[in-house]
Design an enzyme around this catalytic site. Structure first.
Site, PDB file in Angstrom:
ATOM      1  N   GLU A   1      45.678  30.268  16.607  1.00  0.00           N
ATOM      2  CA  GLU A   1      45.367  31.688  16.711  1.00  0.00           C
ATOM      3  C   GLU A   1      45.334  32.136  18.173  1.00  0.00           C
ATOM      4  O   GLU A   1      45.146  31.323  19.096  1.00  0.00           O
ATOM      5  CB  GLU A   1      44.012  31.972  16.034  1.00  0.00           C
ATOM      6  CG  GLU A   1      43.629  33.439  15.928  1.00  0.00           C
ATOM      7  CD  GLU A   1      44.643  34.294  15.171  1.00  0.00           C
ATOM      8  OE1 GLU A   1      45.762  34.484  15.704  1.00  0.00           O
ATOM      9  OE2 GLU A   1      44.309  34.795  14.085  1.00  0.00           O
TER      10      GLU A   1
ATOM     11  N   GLY B   1      39.169  32.616  17.029  1.00  0.00           N
ATOM     12  CA  GLY B   1      40.242  31.858  17.643  1.00  0.00           C
ATOM     13  C   GLY B   1      39.952  30.373  17.578  1.00  0.00           C
ATOM     14  O   GLY B   1      40.232  29.699  16.599  1.00  0.00           O
TER      15      GLY B   1
ATOM     16  N   HIS C   1      45.620  30.786   6.438  1.00  0.00           N
ATOM     17  CA  HIS C   1      44.478  30.026   5.923  1.00  0.00           C
ATOM     18  C   HIS C   1      43.604  30.910   5.027  1.00  0.00           C
ATOM     19  O   HIS C   1      43.616  32.143   5.114  1.00  0.00           O
ATOM     20  CB  HIS C   1      43.650  29.432   7.070  1.00  0.00           C
ATOM     21  CG  HIS C   1      42.938  30.444   7.923  1.00  0.00           C
ATOM     22  ND1 HIS C   1      41.814  31.130   7.506  1.00  0.00           N
ATOM     23  CD2 HIS C   1      43.182  30.868   9.186  1.00  0.00           C
ATOM     24  CE1 HIS C   1      41.396  31.927   8.458  1.00  0.00           C
ATOM     25  NE2 HIS C   1      42.215  31.797   9.487  1.00  0.00           N
TER      26      HIS C   1
ATOM     27  N   ARG D   1      51.350  37.334  12.238  1.00  0.00           N
ATOM     28  CA  ARG D   1      51.950  38.659  12.415  1.00  0.00           C
ATOM     29  C   ARG D   1      52.708  38.735  13.743  1.00  0.00           C
ATOM     30  O   ARG D   1      53.777  39.353  13.834  1.00  0.00           O
ATOM     31  CB  ARG D   1      50.881  39.739  12.317  1.00  0.00           C
ATOM     32  CG  ARG D   1      50.411  39.961  10.877  1.00  0.00           C
ATOM     33  CD  ARG D   1      49.349  41.037  10.798  1.00  0.00           C
ATOM     34  NE  ARG D   1      48.060  40.530  11.218  1.00  0.00           N
ATOM     35  CZ  ARG D   1      47.091  41.276  11.752  1.00  0.00           C
ATOM     36  NH1 ARG D   1      47.290  42.562  11.970  1.00  0.00           N
ATOM     37  NH2 ARG D   1      45.932  40.750  12.074  1.00  0.00           N
TER      38      ARG D   1
END
Length: 232
Positions: free
Chosen positions: A101, A29, A16, A183
């Protein structure tokens, strides 16, 4: 022999765009934040260059788009695929918590330095500094919990792509998600534990690319560079 040709399915990782907390590095988060004007521009610029017919992310080749249900990722999806020349049918888009997240729990909204200082004051981490990949978040998720939901997503994607490793049908997939979880996704795609050192960066509004070597579902890989399609 090339490791890939245009028929090998790919997974595009779309982070994003910038938010107010992205700018100062606060752990974000579940907190709902809008993209900043600069964040919108980041995503719009990426879309103009890379998304569209004949471009790197060609909607005609995309069979599924998985989107984290946070406001900032839904806005990013809109700006990536909102062009009038792009048609994405509803059945190809799935909102899923599996790629949201990392749940930062008690660390939500804090800076990394604040987290380390607080833990030090409480007598924690005397032997090793706190590392989210290894230690997780108090009141939030552990690395094992993150691993389980990402592995579930990866299994779904591989089921989609497995029958089409030689171009039997276009089978590209797009994830629209967050910096840390993407990641984490790369590590799990490659079969690595989350706490294995693998330094990665993914800028707000950026696109990462995963695929497979030699058209082999058992050889997942990531690109360290890829040529961009061009029109003749």
């Amino acid at each position: 022999m090339s490791d890939l040709d245009a028929t090998t399915p790919r997974v595009f990782l779309a982070r994003h765009g910038e938010t107010e907390w992205t700018k100062n590095g606060r752990f974000t988060g579940a907190t709902e934040l809008d993209l900043t004007p600069a964040g919108v521009d980041q995503v719009a610029s990426t879309a103009a260059l890379l998304v569209g017919p004949g471009k790197l992310i060609d909607p005609a080749r995309v069979v599924r788009i998985f989107v984290s249900p946070r406001k900032r990722t839904k806005q990013t999806f809109k700006h990536l695929f909102g062009s009038s020349e792009i048609t994405i049918t509803h059945d190809r888009v799935t909102l899923t918590e599996d790629i949201t997240e990392w749940d930062y729990g008690d660390y939500e909204g804090l800076l990394e330095g604040q987290i380390r200082a607080d833990r030090a004051e409480r007598g924690l981490d005397k032997e090793k500094r706190w590392d989210i990949w290894r230690d997780g978040c108090e009141g939030g998720e552990t690395g094992q919990q993150v691993t389980e939901r990402l592995d579930r997503s990866i299994s779904t994607i591989r089921d989609i792509q497995r029958p089409h490793m030689h171009g039997e049908m276009a089978a590209d997939v797009v994830l629209v998600a967050h910096g840390l979880i993407l990641r984490c996704f790369v590590k799990r795609w490659l079969g690595y534990p989350l706490d294995m050192p693998l330094q990665m960066m993914l800028s707000p509004g950026a696109i990462g690319i995963l695929s497979y070597k030699k058209h082999d579902i058992e050889e997942p890989a990531f690109f360290i560079g890829m040529s961009i399609p061009f029109e003749v």
